[in-house]
Design a protein around this motif. Sequence first.
Motif, mmCIF file in Angstrom:
data_model
loop_
_atom_site.group_PDB
_atom_site.id
_atom_site.type_symbol
_atom_site.label_atom_id
_atom_site.label_comp_id
_atom_site.label_asym_id
_atom_site.label_seq_id
_atom_site.Cartn_x
_atom_site.Cartn_y
_atom_site.Cartn_z
ATOM 1 N N GLN B 40 0.837 -1.198 0.000
ATOM 2 C CA GLN B 40 0.000 0.000 0.000
ATOM 3 C C GLN B 40 0.876 1.254 0.000
ATOM 4 O OE1 GLN B 40 -3.554 0.086 0.788
ATOM 5 N NE2 GLN B 40 -3.812 2.129 1.569
ATOM 6 N N ALA B 41 1.964 1.230 0.799
ATOM 7 C CA ALA B 41 2.881 2.374 0.818
ATOM 8 C C ALA B 41 3.472 2.598 -0.570
ATOM 9 C CB ALA B 41 3.984 2.145 1.853
ATOM 10 N N ALA B 42 3.829 1.502 -1.271
ATOM 11 C CA ALA B 42 4.377 1.632 -2.619
ATOM 12 C C ALA B 42 3.332 2.238 -3.558
ATOM 13 C CB ALA B 42 4.834 0.270 -3.121
ATOM 14 N N LEU B 43 2.063 1.842 -3.379
ATOM 15 C CA LEU B 43 1.003 2.437 -4.198
ATOM 16 C C LEU B 43 0.858 3.932 -3.905
ATOM 17 C CD1 LEU B 43 -1.688 -0.342 -4.211
ATOM 18 C CD2 LEU B 43 -0.794 0.798 -6.215
ATOM 19 N N PHE B 44 1.048 4.315 -2.635
ATOM 20 C CA PHE B 44 1.027 5.745 -2.302
ATOM 21 C C PHE B 44 2.116 6.479 -3.069
ATOM 22 C CE2 PHE B 44 -1.053 5.466 2.184
ATOM 23 C CZ PHE B 44 -2.246 5.168 1.574
ATOM 24 N N ILE B 45 3.287 5.832 -3.224
ATOM 25 C CA ILE B 45 4.369 6.494 -3.959
ATOM 26 C C ILE B 45 3.980 6.645 -5.433
ATOM 27 C CG2 ILE B 45 6.751 6.227 -4.754
ATOM 28 C CD1 ILE B 45 7.433 5.086 -2.051
ATOM 29 N N THR B 46 3.324 5.619 -6.014
ATOM 30 C CA THR B 46 2.889 5.768 -7.401
ATOM 31 C C THR B 46 1.856 6.882 -7.525
ATOM 32 O OG1 THR B 46 1.036 4.229 -7.299
ATOM 33 C CG2 THR B 46 3.185 3.284 -7.750
ATOM 34 N N LEU B 47 1.175 7.222 -6.426
ATOM 35 C CA LEU B 47 0.227 8.340 -6.447
ATOM 36 C C LEU B 47 0.885 9.636 -5.978
ATOM 37 C CD1 LEU B 47 -2.890 6.483 -5.079
ATOM 38 C CD2 LEU B 47 -2.723 7.602 -7.280
ATOM 39 N N GLU B 48 2.212 9.627 -5.881
ATOM 40 C CA GLU B 48 2.994 10.806 -5.535
ATOM 41 C C GLU B 48 2.653 11.344 -4.157
ATOM 42 O OE1 GLU B 48 3.008 13.576 -8.722
ATOM 43 O OE2 GLU B 48 3.401 12.045 -10.201
ATOM 44 N N ALA B 49 2.318 10.447 -3.227
ATOM 45 C CA ALA B 49 2.092 10.827 -1.832
ATOM 46 C C ALA B 49 3.250 10.274 -1.009
ATOM 47 C CB ALA B 49 0.756 10.299 -1.334
ATOM 48 N N THR B 50 4.416 10.934 -1.142
ATOM 49 C CA THR B 50 5.629 10.361 -0.548
ATOM 50 C C THR B 50 5.595 10.395 0.970
ATOM 51 O OG1 THR B 50 6.581 12.520 -0.926
ATOM 52 C CG2 THR B 50 7.143 10.797 -2.489
ATOM 53 N N PHE B 51 5.083 11.505 1.535
ATOM 54 C CA PHE B 51 5.062 11.621 2.991
ATOM 55 C C PHE B 51 4.163 10.555 3.596
ATOM 56 C CE2 PHE B 51 3.081 13.587 6.814
ATOM 57 C CZ PHE B 51 4.205 13.558 7.616
ATOM 58 N N LEU B 52 2.994 10.349 2.983
ATOM 59 C CA LEU B 52 2.072 9.341 3.516
ATOM 60 C C LEU B 52 2.661 7.945 3.392
ATOM 61 C CD1 LEU B 52 -1.507 10.413 2.516
ATOM 62 C CD2 LEU B 52 -0.413 10.425 4.733
ATOM 63 N N ALA B 53 3.428 7.706 2.328
ATOM 64 C CA ALA B 53 4.067 6.396 2.197
ATOM 65 C C ALA B 53 5.013 6.157 3.366
ATOM 66 C CB ALA B 53 4.820 6.323 0.868
ATOM 67 N N ALA B 54 5.778 7.185 3.723
ATOM 68 C CA ALA B 54 6.688 7.043 4.860
ATOM 69 C C ALA B 54 5.911 6.830 6.147
ATOM 70 C CB ALA B 54 7.575 8.290 4.966
ATOM 71 N N VAL B 55 4.831 7.618 6.341
ATOM 72 C CA VAL B 55 4.014 7.474 7.553
ATOM 73 C C VAL B 55 3.403 6.082 7.611
ATOM 74 C CG1 VAL B 55 1.891 8.256 8.656
ATOM 75 C CG2 VAL B 55 3.532 9.915 7.823
ATOM 76 N N GLN B 56 2.954 5.598 6.463
ATOM 77 C CA GLN B 56 2.351 4.265 6.397
ATOM 78 C C GLN B 56 3.331 3.197 6.880
ATOM 79 O OE1 GLN B 56 -0.707 3.410 5.032
ATOM 80 N NE2 GLN B 56 -0.502 1.230 4.680
ATOM 81 N N VAL B 57 4.576 3.273 6.386
ATOM 82 C CA VAL B 57 5.553 2.258 6.781
ATOM 83 C C VAL B 57 5.899 2.394 8.255
ATOM 84 C CG1 VAL B 57 7.931 1.516 6.456
ATOM 85 C CG2 VAL B 57 6.497 1.977 4.484
ATOM 86 N N ILE B 58 6.083 3.644 8.727
ATOM 87 C CA ILE B 58 6.524 3.829 10.117
ATOM 88 C C ILE B 58 5.401 3.459 11.082
ATOM 89 C CG2 ILE B 58 7.249 5.537 11.807
ATOM 90 C CD1 ILE B 58 8.622 7.008 9.472
ATOM 91 N N VAL B 59 4.199 4.016 10.861
ATOM 92 C CA VAL B 59 3.112 3.839 11.829
ATOM 93 C C VAL B 59 2.464 2.465 11.688
ATOM 94 C CG1 VAL B 59 0.895 4.701 12.605
ATOM 95 C CG2 VAL B 59 2.685 6.296 11.981
#
Lengths: 104, 168
Positions: B40-59
């Motif tokens: 899901q975090a990788a999909l966030f990156i494909t949607l150019e939501a880099t900060f949320l991808a990081a938050v997704q992995v951390i949280v």
Amino acid sequence: MMLGEITLGHYLALSTLLFLVGLAGVLLRRSLLIVMMSLELLLNAANLALVAAARFKGIPDPQVAVFFVITVAAAEVAVGLAILVAIFRLKKTTSAEDFASLKF
Amino acid sequence: MEQFFFWSLAVGLLAAATSVVTLRNPVTNAVCLVVTLVFQAALFITLEATFLAAVQVIVYAGAVMVLFLFVIMLLDVKAEARRPIPWPKVAAVLVGAAAVVAGVPKLVAAFPAAREPLRWSAQSSTFGAKELGALLFTSYAPLFLATGVLLLVATIGVVVLCRRDPGS
């Protein structure tokens, strides 16, 4: 169309499928742990749809909503697992079938 | 490029999510959930939501999964593996899911604007920590503070719920 350009529709369809998988888990599994994991899948499906909408419209507001969803989900998991541990101490089981004493 | 990443990530995401729901060993389920969240975090990156991808992995993949694994360890759940599968219920849910899946193309077709391709960096719509932080501390500041209170209350609630001896 299937292997053409990726559109918002693709992401919404993927989000729908992920939601269905999570919903099946909530409805079919008896173990409360797995039910909570499936709830996480439901929240993630909603998050995916929100982020896709943010990308589509070019606005950051849905991403802020996703941020809040992730925060509240973390709190929800903490409280839910605490309740689960408390119930397990009481009944020595985590199966939803054994917690039917409030069933009407 | 977009197609390759979307399709491989979508297949991986759904496969991992299906394993979360179908497999029997709770530890395997938890590991599959981690894989799902990373996809899901990788999909966030494909949607150019880099900060949320990081938050997704951390949280999620970090904190929430540690919670799950700790509780699995604490409860020692193995016994529930031997229960019969409720086939009528499974069939009913599968039929319902098939009906929804059949309706998805119609739903997508209802929004003609949704047919426009989402190309990477077509416009400058990458929202990083800076943009989200600016929003979070201005328009959404009351919500942000409320979230802080919520987390505090949740923490206190967890401590109260998990106390060994509630009487004293």
